[in-house]
Design a protein around this motif. Structure first.
Motif, PDB file in Angstrom:
ATOM      1  N   SER A 112      37.687  46.662  33.608  1.00  0.00           N
ATOM      2  CA  SER A 112      37.159  47.967  33.271  1.00  0.00           C
ATOM      3  C   SER A 112      35.935  47.889  32.367  1.00  0.00           C
ATOM      4  O   SER A 112      35.385  48.895  31.979  1.00  0.00           O
ATOM      5  N   GLY A 113      35.503  46.679  31.995  1.00  0.00           N
ATOM      6  CA  GLY A 113      34.412  46.531  31.045  1.00  0.00           C
ATOM      7  C   GLY A 113      33.092  47.009  31.616  1.00  0.00           C
ATOM      8  O   GLY A 113      32.845  46.963  32.815  1.00  0.00           O
ATOM      9  N   PRO A 114      32.187  47.490  30.761  1.00  0.00           N
ATOM     10  CA  PRO A 114      30.897  47.974  31.225  1.00  0.00           C
ATOM     11  C   PRO A 114      30.086  46.845  31.855  1.00  0.00           C
ATOM     12  O   PRO A 114      29.981  45.754  31.312  1.00  0.00           O
ATOM     13  N   GLY A 115      29.514  47.119  33.032  1.00  0.00           N
ATOM     14  CA  GLY A 115      28.695  46.131  33.696  1.00  0.00           C
ATOM     15  C   GLY A 115      29.463  45.056  34.415  1.00  0.00           C
ATOM     16  O   GLY A 115      28.874  44.199  35.070  1.00  0.00           O
ATOM     17  N   HIS A 116      30.776  45.060  34.302  1.00  0.00           N
ATOM     18  CA  HIS A 116      31.588  44.036  34.962  1.00  0.00           C
ATOM     19  C   HIS A 116      31.919  44.484  36.379  1.00  0.00           C
ATOM     20  O   HIS A 116      32.336  45.614  36.591  1.00  0.00           O
ATOM     21  N   PRO A 117      31.748  43.614  37.357  1.00  0.00           N
ATOM     22  CA  PRO A 117      32.083  44.010  38.730  1.00  0.00           C
ATOM     23  C   PRO A 117      33.582  44.257  38.858  1.00  0.00           C
ATOM     24  O   PRO A 117      34.393  43.526  38.299  1.00  0.00           O
ATOM     25  N   SER A 118      33.938  45.282  39.595  1.00  0.00           N
ATOM     26  CA  SER A 118      35.354  45.540  39.836  1.00  0.00           C
ATOM     27  C   SER A 118      35.896  44.511  40.810  1.00  0.00           C
ATOM     28  O   SER A 118      35.142  43.816  41.511  1.00  0.00           O
ATOM     29  N   ALA A 119      37.212  44.408  40.862  1.00  0.00           N
ATOM     30  CA  ALA A 119      37.840  43.488  41.807  1.00  0.00           C
ATOM     31  C   ALA A 119      37.475  43.855  43.237  1.00  0.00           C
ATOM     32  O   ALA A 119      37.320  42.978  44.098  1.00  0.00           O
ATOM     33  N   SER A 120      37.330  45.160  43.513  1.00  0.00           N
ATOM     34  CA  SER A 120      36.946  45.587  44.854  1.00  0.00           C
ATOM     35  C   SER A 120      35.527  45.136  45.192  1.00  0.00           C
ATOM     36  O   SER A 120      35.240  44.754  46.329  1.00  0.00           O
ATOM     37  N   GLU A 121      34.621  45.180  44.187  1.00  0.00           N
ATOM     38  CA  GLU A 121      33.266  44.679  44.415  1.00  0.00           C
ATOM     39  C   GLU A 121      33.286  43.188  44.731  1.00  0.00           C
ATOM     40  O   GLU A 121      32.607  42.727  45.660  1.00  0.00           O
ATOM     41  N   VAL A 122      34.075  42.433  43.963  1.00  0.00           N
ATOM     42  CA  VAL A 122      34.163  40.992  44.209  1.00  0.00           C
ATOM     43  C   VAL A 122      34.746  40.736  45.592  1.00  0.00           C
ATOM     44  O   VAL A 122      34.290  39.843  46.322  1.00  0.00           O
ATOM     45  N   ALA A 123      35.745  41.531  45.984  1.00  0.00           N
ATOM     46  CA  ALA A 123      36.321  41.393  47.325  1.00  0.00           C
ATOM     47  C   ALA A 123      35.252  41.613  48.384  1.00  0.00           C
ATOM     48  O   ALA A 123      35.213  40.907  49.402  1.00  0.00           O
ATOM     49  N   GLY A 124      34.360  42.595  48.153  1.00  0.00           N
ATOM     50  CA  GLY A 124      33.283  42.841  49.097  1.00  0.00           C
ATOM     51  C   GLY A 124      32.326  41.673  49.189  1.00  0.00           C
ATOM     52  O   GLY A 124      31.866  41.307  50.281  1.00  0.00           O
ATOM     53  N   TRP A 125      32.019  41.062  48.041  1.00  0.00           N
ATOM     54  CA  TRP A 125      31.141  39.898  48.051  1.00  0.00           C
ATOM     55  C   TRP A 125      31.768  38.724  48.805  1.00  0.00           C
ATOM     56  O   TRP A 125      31.119  38.071  49.604  1.00  0.00           O
ATOM     57  N   LEU A 126      33.048  38.458  48.526  1.00  0.00           N
ATOM     58  CA  LEU A 126      33.700  37.281  49.116  1.00  0.00           C
ATOM     59  C   LEU A 126      34.089  37.507  50.570  1.00  0.00           C
ATOM     60  O   LEU A 126      34.098  36.561  51.371  1.00  0.00           O
ATOM     61  N   GLY A 127      34.439  38.749  50.916  1.00  0.00           N
ATOM     62  CA  GLY A 127      34.875  39.034  52.278  1.00  0.00           C
ATOM     63  C   GLY A 127      33.771  39.517  53.189  1.00  0.00           C
ATOM     64  O   GLY A 127      33.996  39.742  54.378  1.00  0.00           O
ATOM     65  N   GLY A 128      32.560  39.693  52.642  1.00  0.00           N
ATOM     66  CA  GLY A 128      31.443  40.162  53.441  1.00  0.00           C
ATOM     67  C   GLY A 128      30.679  39.021  54.084  1.00  0.00           C
ATOM     68  O   GLY A 128      31.226  37.964  54.389  1.00  0.00           O
ATOM     69  N   GLY A 129      29.371  39.244  54.280  1.00  0.00           N
ATOM     70  CA  GLY A 129      28.551  38.230  54.936  1.00  0.00           C
ATOM     71  C   GLY A 129      28.406  36.976  54.099  1.00  0.00           C
ATOM     72  O   GLY A 129      28.719  36.957  52.900  1.00  0.00           O
ATOM     73  N   PRO A 130      27.912  35.898  54.713  1.00  0.00           N
ATOM     74  CA  PRO A 130      27.784  34.620  54.001  1.00  0.00           C
ATOM     75  C   PRO A 130      26.868  34.726  52.790  1.00  0.00           C
ATOM     76  O   PRO A 130      25.822  35.371  52.835  1.00  0.00           O
ATOM     77  N   ARG A 131      27.283  34.092  51.714  1.00  0.00           N
ATOM     78  CA  ARG A 131      26.492  34.011  50.489  1.00  0.00           C
ATOM     79  C   ARG A 131      26.462  32.561  50.021  1.00  0.00           C
ATOM     80  O   ARG A 131      27.304  31.748  50.426  1.00  0.00           O
ATOM     81  N   HIS A 132      25.507  32.274  49.185  1.00  0.00           N
ATOM     82  CA  HIS A 132      25.469  30.963  48.537  1.00  0.00           C
ATOM     83  C   HIS A 132      26.216  31.098  47.218  1.00  0.00           C
ATOM     84  O   HIS A 132      25.759  31.786  46.302  1.00  0.00           O
TER      85      HIS A 132
END
Length: 498
Positions: A12-32
């Motif tokens: 819940s911290g300010p500027g911290h990505p939510s778990a759902s955001e991290v899920a989107g990063w990891l489960g989305g398109g390829p990243r480095h």
């Protein structure tokens, strides 16, 4: 958005990505994705899953290790040594709890404005991609997580998993694949277990450990209560569809801490040898190669339970796993067959080889309860003496638990204690391995040897052992390499490298 990697993110911290955001990063398109501390068991397992998810994975560690070779074979890029240039081109950086804020690669990532996440953040994201079964507890969570993956697979489920150790029966510490369930080891040492979305949970036990982080036993217990209460969340932004229709919470009945937690949370199903356990375990036979037991379900079914690793604690771990599988609706008999295929994990009573009639076992035991359980598992050794070689881990733990360590070690025929493995801590004046060796003598140990110089430990042990001995190396530091070091000083030794 740089975070301290020795502190799991506040969701819940300010500027911290939510778990759902991290899920989107990891489960989305390829990243480095670049990982710092790549050779660590937790980070390397996470890296394997990220490779399977299609990401370009790179990482670094200060030391070479076989796991780095396996990651390279899987498609990752591994650097030995740290350099700010390693993060160039990365979209995201993940670091282990051992990485400090002034680490050059962390500093470079921060300067480049890259998101820097903890392992807890990454796991929190993964557990929001699939219904997840989280296994936690002060002791036994690695073994129980591995058993859980085998049990569900045997019962017909498609399973993904992440275990904090090598698992020969699973061939790899982590796998994503097309699993319909994600079985994950939920580490309580830094509250990672509370960051995970969890459709079902298993609590093995609850003791006052990692108090350098938690502060008090009460805080540890409160965390486990929250862990159980958080099972089966219904918020669609937090838990993916496909999980159980009701919260599934299973906790040990024999351990006082776990029993206390279980009583504090509604709907907890218990397991163990206690007469009031919902899933009742009875150990029938014990040997240095394993146990035979029966497990009686709440409906009265009697399930044979064969465990091919020694110790009543492992029979209890297996009971918890089968109980959870049964509560999830799987056939407990088929789940028990999966448990029977479990042959251990790396550094959990792991047979490392023989030399001149001496057998070597390596174990991660670094808490008095774990040391006592490991020595109890070795009590069936019939060849000769049990030689316990112990490396304390953390100055704070040594200071707080020296007497209990001494009592646990005193049952061995020979006790060898080296100095403290500092890990993330600075030295504490007056705290070293002799606190534990002195305690072992007070508790009746007759043959106790101080070996403060870790660099000569193998030579000290080599001079002590004789044919028929069982040597148990125990600790969470670098003592695991003593077996190989002995192989170098004992002609004809056959020592396996993990």
């Amino acid at each position: 958005m740089t975070l301290p990697c020795n502190d799991p993110g506040d969701q819940s911290g300010p500027g911290h990505p939510s778990a759902s955001e991290v899920a989107g990063w990891l489960g989305g398109g390829p990243r480095h994705i670049h990982l710092i501390g790549l050779a660590g068991t937790g980070i390397s397992a996470l890296a394997m899953i990220l490779v399977e998810l299609g990401h370009h994975v790179s990482g670094s560690d200060q030391r070479s290790a076989p796991v780095l070779d396996r990651l390279v074979e899987a498609g990752a890029t591994a650097h030995v040594g740290h350099d700010p240039g390693h993060v160039e081109g990365a979209d995201l950086v993940i670091c282990s709890t051992a990485i400090r804020a002034d680490h050059p690669e962390r500093v470079a990532a921060a300067s480049a404005g890259l998101p820097v996440l903890t392992r807890a953040d990454a796991l929190a994201g993964l557990t929001r991609l699939r219904p997840s079964i989280a296994v936690s507890g002060t002791h036994g969570k690695t073994t129980s997580t591995a058993m859980m993956a085998l049990a569900l697979r045997s019962a017909g489920a498609r399973v993904s998993w992440l275990v904090g150790s090598t698992v020969p029966a699973l061939e790899t510490a982590a796998s994503w694949g097309d699993g319909e369930w994600f079985v994950v080891e939920a580490d309580e040492s830094d509250d990672t277990h509370l960051a995970l979305a969890r459709a079902a949970v298993l609590l093995t036990n609850a003791e006052g450990e990692h108090l350098d982080f938690h502060g008090t036993l009460g805080r540890v217990i409160d965390g486990y209560v929250e862990f159980l209460e958080g099972a089966g969340a219904t918020d669609p932004d937090e838990t993916p569809s496909g999980g159980p229709a009701r919260p599934v919470r299973v906790a040990g009945a024999d351990d006082p801490g776990a029993a206390l937690v279980g009583r504090a949370v509604e709907g907890v199903v218990t397991f163990g040898t206690a007469s009031d356990a919902d899933w009742r375990l009875e150990v029938l036979g014990r040997s240095v190669t394993g146990t035979t037991s029966t497990l009686t379900s709440p409906s009265g079914e009697v399930i044979p339970l064969l465990v091919s690793v020694p110790g009543d604690h492992n029979a209890t771990n297996a009971a918890g796993v089968v109980a959870l599988a049964g509560e999830l609706g799987f056939d407990p008999f088929r789940a028990a067959a999966g448990v029977a295929a479990f042959t251990g994990t790396g550094r959990r009573f792991e047979h490392r080889g023989v030399a001149k009639g001496v057998s070597f076992i390596d174990d991660y035991a670094h808490h008095p309860t774990e040391v006592a359980a490991t020595l109890a598992a070795a009590s069936g050794w019939e060849g000769g003496r049990v030689v316990a070689v112990f490396q304390p881990h953390l100055y704070s733990r040594t200071q707080r638990l020296a007497d209990r360590f001494g009592a646990a070690l005193a049952v061995a025929d020979v006790v060898v204690v080296t100095d403290v493995y500092a890990a993330r801590e600075d030295p504490i004046e007056g705290v070293d391995g002799t606190l534990i060796s002195a305690a072992a003598r007070r508790h009746g140990a007759v043959d106790v040897v101080d070996a403060p110089d870790r660099s000569t430990l193998a030579e000290v042990v080599a001079a002590l052992i004789r044919p028929g001995d069982l040597v148990l190396t125990m600790g969470a530091g670098d003592i695991t390499t003593v077996a190989e070091e002995l192989g170098a000083v004992l002609p004809g030794a056959v020592i396996e490298t993990p």
